[in-house]
Write a protein that holds these residues in place. Structure first.
Motif, short mmCIF file in Angstrom:
data_model
loop_
_atom_site.label_atom_id
_atom_site.label_comp_id
_atom_site.label_asym_id
_atom_site.label_seq_id
_atom_site.Cartn_x
_atom_site.Cartn_y
_atom_site.Cartn_z
N ALA B 221 79.12 42.02 40.12
CA ALA B 221 79.86 40.82 40.54
C ALA B 221 79.10 39.55 40.15
O ALA B 221 77.93 39.59 39.74
N LYS B 222 79.81 38.46 40.27
CA LYS B 222 79.32 37.15 39.87
C LYS B 222 78.03 36.75 40.62
O LYS B 222 77.82 37.15 41.76
N ASN B 223 77.23 35.92 39.97
CA ASN B 223 76.06 35.34 40.65
C ASN B 223 76.49 34.33 41.72
O ASN B 223 77.63 33.88 41.72
N GLY B 224 75.54 33.95 42.54
CA GLY B 224 75.80 32.91 43.52
C GLY B 224 76.64 33.41 44.69
O GLY B 224 76.94 34.61 44.79
N THR B 225 77.01 32.49 45.58
CA THR B 225 77.75 32.91 46.79
C THR B 225 79.11 33.49 46.44
O THR B 225 79.62 34.35 47.16
N LYS B 226 79.70 33.04 45.36
CA LYS B 226 81.05 33.51 45.03
C LYS B 226 81.12 35.00 44.77
O LYS B 226 82.15 35.63 44.98
N GLY B 227 80.04 35.57 44.31
CA GLY B 227 80.05 37.00 43.98
C GLY B 227 79.81 37.91 45.17
O GLY B 227 79.74 39.13 45.01
N LEU B 228 79.67 37.37 46.35
CA LEU B 228 79.27 38.18 47.50
C LEU B 228 80.47 38.85 48.18
O LEU B 228 81.57 38.30 48.20
N SER B 229 80.20 40.03 48.71
CA SER B 229 81.19 40.73 49.52
C SER B 229 80.57 41.07 50.86
O SER B 229 79.34 41.10 50.99
N LEU B 230 81.45 41.36 51.81
CA LEU B 230 80.97 41.64 53.16
C LEU B 230 81.24 43.11 53.50
O LEU B 230 82.33 43.62 53.25
N PHE B 231 80.22 43.74 54.09
CA PHE B 231 80.31 45.17 54.39
C PHE B 231 80.00 45.43 55.85
O PHE B 231 79.17 44.74 56.45
N ILE B 232 80.67 46.46 56.34
CA ILE B 232 80.29 47.00 57.65
C ILE B 232 79.21 48.03 57.38
O ILE B 232 79.46 49.04 56.73
N VAL B 233 77.99 47.73 57.84
CA VAL B 233 76.88 48.67 57.66
C VAL B 233 76.35 49.03 59.05
O VAL B 233 75.53 48.33 59.61
N PRO B 234 76.86 50.13 59.61
CA PRO B 234 76.41 50.47 60.96
C PRO B 234 75.03 51.11 60.92
O PRO B 234 74.65 51.72 59.92
N LYS B 235 74.29 50.92 62.01
CA LYS B 235 73.00 51.62 62.13
C LYS B 235 73.25 53.12 62.04
O LYS B 235 72.56 53.84 61.32
N PHE B 236 74.27 53.57 62.75
CA PHE B 236 74.70 54.97 62.65
C PHE B 236 76.11 55.01 62.07
O PHE B 236 77.01 54.33 62.60
N TRP B 237 76.26 55.78 61.02
CA TRP B 237 77.57 55.89 60.40
C TRP B 237 78.55 56.52 61.39
O TRP B 237 78.18 57.39 62.17
N VAL B 238 79.79 56.02 61.36
CA VAL B 238 80.79 56.48 62.32
C VAL B 238 81.87 57.25 61.56
O VAL B 238 82.57 56.66 60.72
N ASP B 239 82.00 58.52 61.81
CA ASP B 239 83.06 59.25 61.10
C ASP B 239 84.39 59.11 61.83
O ASP B 239 84.47 58.46 62.87
N GLU B 240 85.43 59.73 61.25
CA GLU B 240 86.78 59.50 61.79
C GLU B 240 86.91 60.03 63.22
O GLU B 240 87.80 59.63 63.97
N ASN B 241 86.01 60.92 63.61
CA ASN B 241 86.05 61.41 64.99
C ASN B 241 85.11 60.66 65.92
O ASN B 241 84.92 61.03 67.07
N GLY B 242 84.50 59.63 65.37
CA GLY B 242 83.61 58.84 66.21
C GLY B 242 82.20 59.41 66.31
O GLY B 242 81.39 58.93 67.10
N ASN B 243 81.90 60.45 65.51
CA ASN B 243 80.53 60.99 65.53
C ASN B 243 79.57 60.04 64.81
O ASN B 243 79.93 59.43 63.81
N LEU B 244 78.37 59.97 65.31
CA LEU B 244 77.38 59.05 64.76
C LEU B 244 76.28 59.82 64.03
O LEU B 244 75.71 60.76 64.59
N THR B 245 76.00 59.39 62.79
CA THR B 245 74.86 59.97 62.06
C THR B 245 74.05 58.83 61.46
O THR B 245 74.60 57.80 61.07
#
Lengths: 610, 610
Positions: B221-245
């Motif tokens: 992606a582009k340099n600078g602020t324009k190229g940025l995306s936002l992500f959900i990065v959980p400390k523990f990954w949450v699967d579809e059943n709500g399990n945490l790893t």
């Protein structure tokens, strides 16, 4: 990293060698065979080295270890012991007060050396300075016997000293203190009883004895400050053979402070076992119960007020130089005025440069003010002409409240701007700004709050000698304007600002006079602190312009690649910044005063519950 | 004593019930069946009680214990756990963002409740507020699946949240961040790699999971602020059943700060073991490599900017109320205007009253500004009319930089004055002022430094909609003057000052425009922070006058012994003080700007070595 020494001494050399008429001082008998101006660079460089190599390594211990109290004894961080001893033994401390000694340092020089030392560890400073304050009082007011018994050890620094004023019920209102002195059969010797708090260096483990100058009321003397007398109350009583025995002086604790943690702020109890003796300085209270104590103590108090300004200047300037060092390394952002030039170090950004120049100009203003005052101090102590000594003492009296309050008021804002320039790192204790911010807050409070300084200025200094003495200080600015207005190339606007500020300042005096005449005495108190600031800004504007005048002359002689070129250019820019940004505040304050807002006076205290 | 909660809620009640048109808010569908204005007193009193009894007892632990890091895990002071849980479980925290829930608190009310809670322990505040920020972003930009997976636990407060922007090389210059995201076979899921610093609540031991909103650049992606995306990065990954790893998010340390020690400021490393996944919010970067991240993140960032102003106001006001409590007890000195009356409590001295009134007026100004902004927030979120929502959002955008920077700039000076009023005790950590001073310094820095706020104001907000939106904010003051000038009894002078400030402010805008036109862009940056202050002082002068107008009406109806009399009188005196002492600064700043001092621009960086 924490605390870090980053001092530059070029401005100090400029002040002593190029700005102040220091030759006049060096001509005094006491100095003339020992020093010439040519020696100053070497001495200053030497002290810069000692500060960096001996004192500065103790600064982290000040904050991380701090002074510690245990079972009635204060323990300094161990590294302090060596540094303090080194300074005393190598002639950088109290020995310079010994009139019998050869080659003592001129006051005006030593005062600026102390600024460098203070910057290296502000918490250590008082352990070197308080003994000097006591020695000075004894030199002026002690009997020969007292001098013989106490001065040699104070000069050596093997004994420390303190100034014992404050008590739990007597802070700003010293006259309320409860400490009592009861005459004994021995002439001049009293039984002492009382409690003191906030006593800097009130106890320590690096000296053999501590000589407390203790303010107390002789039993039966008058109420208020007039009834006070001053006593030598040593931690260990000193007999005629120099033997030491405990004197019932107990340190019952130290304060846990926001900063300056290496400096022990002690609570003392004397005479709890009815076994504390004090030695009266000067005469007992007269037939009206009036003692000499407060007048004697003011000798040390005034010295401590100048120390306070010097500490504030030192810490603010050191924080600024650390910040600009950081700004050389930290890359962030692009220039507003030249984004295509790519990423830059932050010291190129306009707002960062503004923070630096604000700091540079203001600390230079404070240093100039203090140096001027220390110059008068040297004249007042050493000039052969008694009239000139008196003249210098009066000038010094006028400037003392400014020297105490202006730097200590400014330091809080200045250090905050240095801290701000680091971004988030500034708030982290691994960088030096946070420590400086915590250290500097006490200085607007101790040795007479800055409000007390302001009232001293307006209530006492303005009026002294029917106003003639203060008028003569302002008269210096008139003379400067008469001589140089329109004659400092490229600085006409700045001179106009100085002239306008001076006129506004005189109008402030008249306006306040008018309020007092109209029975609005309260407005004097409401505006007092702002008036002190306006006073300092007017006077410092003059001092910085005078320095810029000299710098301009030097610049005209130097090629732009000369190693000193940027120093002189910096002096001119400091003056320009200060005259265009700080000095206009003087007529702004005039305008506020003329508004004469009565809201503070009108406010019943009940409104502050909301 | 250390930190102490001393909040008074009367001004908050006045704002919500007597000043702002809160009825309009309460008429919205979301609120209308649940709240009337009559409920507000009870709710506010209840929160005051909760703040005092549940939150405030944790405040000493914030400073004495602090957040602790050990082996990759942050531990909060144990007392924090209970208090945070209590707030969530009793509906005082993130659950109010749940649109499905019944009886959620109106934004304008809840925002002022949060001020009370923040004052009780400013270090605890973020543990309650950051999860709300994340929930708000997900509500606005998350997919239904993301909402389902993350919102319920965030609303409950059993999961926390953070805003991950800053990196070691990217502070003020967010666009320089190095964190990368690499697409995987799963749509919307990316492999994350990077390092973040200064992440408030970046780790904690009181929640099951932490949802980091993580700003990164999709590979290519582009340099600078324009190229940025936002992500959900959980400390523990949450699967579809709500399990945490575990999701390969490591907390590698926390900062050792000057204050706010209970608030963990974390350094995070994600993907060091190549095992960290992030869930993209919204769309991937477009064909030009432009992402949606910075726009999405600004939702939370703007909220955090308001939080910053609110924290600053809360801490300054709490320090002031502690100071005035102390001033009722401490006896010292005699009145300048009536020395014969004998010793008095210090709250009667003019300079102490000045410090109190300065604090009272300025914190009320900040509170009014923030409340106005939160009112717009409620309208922009909940008004049925989309045009009115848009209108409110625009107003809010204009005020946001003021809300962030003005209170956080002022707090440093205000807390210092509260501290000063204690004398030496103020510097001791046993009294509450020192802690507040140390806590408040970060707020002028984080969430975009106050210089960034100032440039946002001048560079962006002044210009938005060809200047019409900002002009409409100033237009509110024109309307007020047109309606009330000469009609608020006894306050003609204050209204003249407001009018003069508004005119001066417009001249500031023109002068800066002239400089920019003349190629002196640098002067905009040099004066930016002062212009932000002038903006806030002009606008707050208007708000306080508007409040005084209402207070005057109430006073006319009440006998002087009515329990509310002194509150209303205090509102009038706050306005008088502010209009006669703070607002004149606006035309002083104009004058400085017209001087157009070029010293900062002209200064080569080499001069700062001296």
């Amino acid at each position: 990293m924490s605390y870090k020494f980053a001092y530059n001494t070029r401005d100090i050399k400029f002040i002593l060698k190029e700005w102040l008429p220091t030759e006049e001082i060096l001509a005094y008998d006491k100095y003339k065979d020992y020093y010439t101006l040519d020696d100053f660079d070497t001495i200053i460089d030497q002290v810069r080295k000692v500060a960096a190599e001996v004192i500065a390594p103790t600064a982290e211990d000040a904050d991380n270890i701090g002074a510690r109290w245990e079972n009635g004894q204060v323990y300094l961080p161990p590294s302090f012991h060596t540094a303090i001893r080194f300074m005393h033994e190598n002639g950088w401390a109290t020995s310079n007060l010994d009139d019998e000694a050869e080659g003592v340092l001129p006051i005006v020089l030593n005062s600026l050396l102390f600024e460098i030392e203070a910057a290296a560890n502000p918490a250590l400073f008082a352990y070197m300075a308080t003994g000097s304050g006591v020695a000075n009082v004894l030199k002026h007011y002690g009997s020969d016997e007292q001098k013989q018994r106490f001065l040699p050890k104070l000069f050596e620094g093997t004994w420390g000293g303190t100034m014992c004023l404050t008590e739990p019920t007597a802070g700003s209102d010293v006259g309320e203190l409860l400490s009592k002195a009861y005459p004994t059969d021995e002439p001049g010797i009293y039984k002492m009883k009382g409690q003191k708090i906030f006593i800097t260096c009130g106890d320590r483990d690096d000296v053999e004895n501590i000589i407390h100058l203790y303010l107390a009321r002789v039993d039966g003397a008058k109420n208020g400050t007039k009834g006070l007398s001053l006593f030598i109350v040593p931690k260990f009583w000193v007999d005629e053979n120099g033997n030491l025995t405990p004197n019932d002086v107990q340190c019952i604790g130290i304060e846990h402070k926001m900063g300056l943690k290496g400096s022990a702020t002690c609570a003392l109890v004397v005479g709890e076992n009815n076994n504390c003796r004090g030695w009266l300085i000067g005469n007992p209270p007269d037939e009206n119960g009036v003692g000499e104590g407060i007048m004697q103590m003011f000798n040390m108090m005034n010295e401590a007020r100048l120390d306070t300004g010097r500490l504030s200047t030192a810490v603010a300037a050191n924080a600024y130089w650390n910040a600009k060092d950081y700004g050389k390394e930290r890359i962030q952002g692009r220039l507003l005025t030249d984004p295509k030039a790519g990423k830059v170090t932050i010291n190129k950004h306009e707002d960062v440069k503004r923070m630096y120049l604000l700091n540079k100009a203001t600390t230079e203003a404070c240093r100039a003010l203090l140096a001027k005052c220390y110059f008068y101090d040297d004249v007042s102590e050493n000039d052969p002409d008694p009239e000139r000594r008196k003249w210098a003492r009066k000038k010094m009296d006028m400037l003392t409240p400014l020297c105490k309050a202006y730097p200590s008021d400014e330091a809080w804002g200045l250090v905050a701007e240095s801290l701000q320039s680091y971004g988030g790192y500034g708030y982290c204790e691994d960088y030096p700004a946070a420590n400086s911010a915590r250290d500097c807050k006490i200085w607007s409070i101790w040795e007479g709050t800055n409000f007390i300084q302001s009232m001293d200025l307006i209530g006492r200094k303005w009026m002294a000698g029917k106003g003639a003495i203060f008028a003569s200080v302002l008269g210096e600015i008139d003379e400067f304007l008469a001589q140089y207005k329109g004659k400092i190339e490229g600085m006409d606007q700045e001179m106009i600002h100085l002239e306008k500020a001076l006129a506004a300042y005189r109008e402030i005096q008249m306006t306040i006079g008018g309020y007092v005449g109209a029975g609005k005495l309260g407005l004097m108190a409401v505006y007092a602190r702002r008036i002190l600031t306006a006073t300092a800004q007017t006077y410092c504007g003059f001092l910085l312009m005078d320095q810029a005048r000299i710098a301009k002359e030097r610049l005209a002689e130097l090629p732009a690649d000369h190693y000193d070129y940027n120093f002189y250019l910096g002096k001119v820019l400091s003056a320009r910044y200060y005259l265009n940004n700080a000095v206009p505040n003087v007529w702004h304050i005039l305008e506020l005063i003329k508004i004469g807002d009565m809201s503070v006076i009108d406010a019943p205290i009940e409104i502050f519950d909301y």
